[in-house]
Design an enzyme around this catalytic site. Sequence first.
Site, PDB file in Angstrom:
ATOM      1  N   GLU A 152       0.817  -1.213   0.000  1.00  0.00           N
ATOM      2  CA  GLU A 152       0.000   0.000   0.000  1.00  0.00           C
ATOM      3  C   GLU A 152       0.851   1.264   0.000  1.00  0.00           C
ATOM      4  OE1 GLU A 152      -2.982   0.167  -0.727  1.00  0.00           O
ATOM      5  OE2 GLU A 152      -3.567  -1.927  -0.528  1.00  0.00           O
TER       6      GLU A 152
ATOM      7  N   TYR B 242      -6.319   6.641   3.875  1.00  0.00           N
ATOM      8  CA  TYR B 242      -6.466   5.583   2.869  1.00  0.00           C
ATOM      9  C   TYR B 242      -5.734   4.305   3.296  1.00  0.00           C
ATOM     10  CZ  TYR B 242      -5.400   2.408  -0.771  1.00  0.00           C
ATOM     11  OH  TYR B 242      -5.251   1.240  -1.436  1.00  0.00           O
TER      12      TYR B 242
ATOM     13  N   ASP C   4      -9.282   6.135  -2.205  1.00  0.00           N
ATOM     14  CA  ASP C   4      -8.180   6.670  -3.016  1.00  0.00           C
ATOM     15  C   ASP C   4      -8.774   7.364  -4.244  1.00  0.00           C
ATOM     16  OD1 ASP C   4      -9.112   4.591  -4.511  1.00  0.00           O
ATOM     17  OD2 ASP C   4      -7.143   3.962  -5.190  1.00  0.00           O
TER      18      ASP C   4
END
Length: 353
Positions: A36, A119, A137
Amino acid sequence: MNIQQFQHDLITWFKEEKRDLPWRQTADPYRIWVSEIMLQQTRVDTVIPFYNRFLEKFPTLEALAGAEEQEILKAWEGLGYYSRVRNLQAGVREVSEQYGGTVPDTRKDISALKGVGPYTAGAVLSIAYGVPEHAVDGNVMRVLSRILLIEEDIAKPKTRKRFEEAVMQLISHEDPSSFNQGLMELGALICTPTTPKCLLCPVREHCAAFHEGRQNELPVKTKAKKNKSVSFLMAAIRQEDKFLVEQRPAQGLLAGMWQFPLLEAKADLLPAEAEEILTAVLKGDVDQAEKVISFKHIFSHITWEVEGFIAGGKNMEAPNGMRWVTVREMHELPMANPMKKMIEALKVRGVLE
DNA sequence: AACTCGTGGCC
DNA sequence: TGGCCAAGAGT
């Protein structure tokens, strides 16, 4: 909108059509966290080789926690946004020390880690732990702006909250991971920024913009302002078998990366002018300057216009923050692209191997 | 809120 | 070719 049907259509499509990506082969929260961070503002195809190399080098959270800063920067070299890896390591060290090495599973705790924003917190929670939390996102804002016909400007920070609330209304509690990833995958494969493939979309019957034929008008996004240009002199100064290199400051652009001495200067420098500037600034005997390359390097918010010179040094001491290194030693240091462009030019010229 | 912070691919 | 973008966070 029939929420149950929407969840089912999205999740069924995702399970059928999802791409086979390296970070989808693991349930390890550390590895999902790494993916991520790498994927922030970075394309999947770019990330894949970095992800594989990085986890080969730092296979566990503890391995990353124990690494040297130069080592992690070198592993991130070429990926950009270098503060990401420093923050990631700071976060990993905190998990090691405060949580016994187990990534926390609440938004409050995980959000407190360095580099973990709204996020990333939601992404790790939902994907690694199956917690029904939003992970909004750019994809999710684009997809939901169309499905829900939301016309707020997605470039504005405040707008994200509107989408987070929407996701919390829509998210599947049976499979939060597939739901969140499904929204992102849909944005990447079907509900693309230009010319969305609505005829292939698994949720077009739930999409307000499609029903009104307005999918091409959304999302609303104000344009970024364009960047400014700055001129630099870059100098590869050779003394015997070594070159002079400097480390960039610990804060700011390309923090901690290494480069040939770089000085802000006027454009179109002559070799004699470069010699004069270098002699004065480096307080050394610099001669035989020749221009090697002239190039632009475009960052997100600034453009460097670099004129690169090769020159010779005589009995020079390395100034503060600089070092004399062999070519072999140089290649062990983390270096960003402008430096690499200069090195390539020196190779073409036969100065470097 | 606005600005900083990289890179490579696309049209 | 220049602008835009791509799984954002920190300040």
